[in-house]
Motif scaffolding. Structure first.
Motif, short mmCIF file in Angstrom:
data_model
loop_
_atom_site.label_atom_id
_atom_site.label_comp_id
_atom_site.label_asym_id
_atom_site.label_seq_id
_atom_site.Cartn_x
_atom_site.Cartn_y
_atom_site.Cartn_z
N ALA A 6 32.16 41.65 42.16
CA ALA A 6 32.68 43.01 41.96
C ALA A 6 33.02 43.24 40.50
CB ALA A 6 33.91 43.22 42.83
N VAL A 45 40.72 43.12 37.38
CA VAL A 45 40.85 42.44 38.66
C VAL A 45 39.81 41.33 38.81
CG1 VAL A 45 41.84 44.49 39.75
CG2 VAL A 45 39.38 44.09 39.90
N ALA A 98 39.42 38.72 45.50
CA ALA A 98 38.68 39.78 44.82
C ALA A 98 39.54 41.04 44.81
CB ALA A 98 37.36 40.05 45.52
N GLY A 99 39.65 41.68 43.64
CA GLY A 99 40.45 42.89 43.52
C GLY A 99 41.88 42.65 43.08
N GLN A 100 42.30 41.38 43.03
CA GLN A 100 43.68 41.06 42.60
C GLN A 100 43.79 41.16 41.08
OE1 GLN A 100 45.19 37.35 44.16
NE2 GLN A 100 46.64 37.11 42.47
N ALA A 142 36.57 49.79 39.49
CA ALA A 142 37.07 48.42 39.58
C ALA A 142 36.97 48.01 41.04
CB ALA A 142 38.50 48.34 39.08
N GLY A 143 36.37 46.87 41.29
CA GLY A 143 36.15 46.42 42.66
C GLY A 143 34.82 46.85 43.24
#
Length: 151
Positions: A6, A45, A98-100, A142-143
């Motif tokens: 991502a 992220v 993922a996304g953190q 983002a992501g």
């Protein structure tokens, strides 16, 4: 096994060849894509689930349980900033999803300081033909999906 990678930032997907650094533009460390980030301060992220195996204010690597490692580099030559303008939210060895959020930065401030804020996202040590479903040039959140990595 296919890994979905991502985007770590919101912006515009561009080919790796447009990165103004031959290490990235010539895929010396691996294939990938780059994101020209939106010029707003915000969070960077994790592109995958895994463990933070390398962590600098301007760059980080997340390795998956399967051993695939993804490098996110925030700008070109930003190591010269010695961490100025970057705030870390994780530590080396930490498990992330993922996304953190990993880092907070301001691409406009990086650019104002004379550095290109473009963000290469690299599949480390991957074969050139290992990337599938690469996102087309254009906007990405983002992501949002950048590419899939076939192992």
């Amino acid at each position: 096994m296919t890994l979905r990678v991502a985007s770590p930032v919101a912006g515009r997907v561009v080919p790796l060849g447009e990165v103004p650094d031959p290490v990235f533009s010539q895929a010396m460390v691996g294939p990938g894509v780059a994101v020209e980030p939106d010029r707003v301060a915000g969070e960077v992220v994790s592109p995958v689930d895994g463990t933070v195996v390398t962590l600098h204010p301007h760059a980080f690597v997340v390795a998956t349980a399967e051993g695939q490692a993804v490098l996110v580099h925030l700008g070109i030559d930003t190591v010269k900033r010695k961490g100025e303008g970057f705030t870390l939210h994780v530590v080396k060895g930490e498990a992330v999803r993922a996304g953190q959020p990993v880092v907070t930065w301001d691409p406009a401030e990086v650019e104002a300081a004379g550095f290109a804020p473009i963000c290469p996202v690299i599949a480390l040590d991957a074969a050139p033909d290992a990337l599938l479903d690469q996102a087309p040039a254009g906007p990405v959140a983002a992501g949002g999906a950048l590419f899939s990595w076939q192992r």
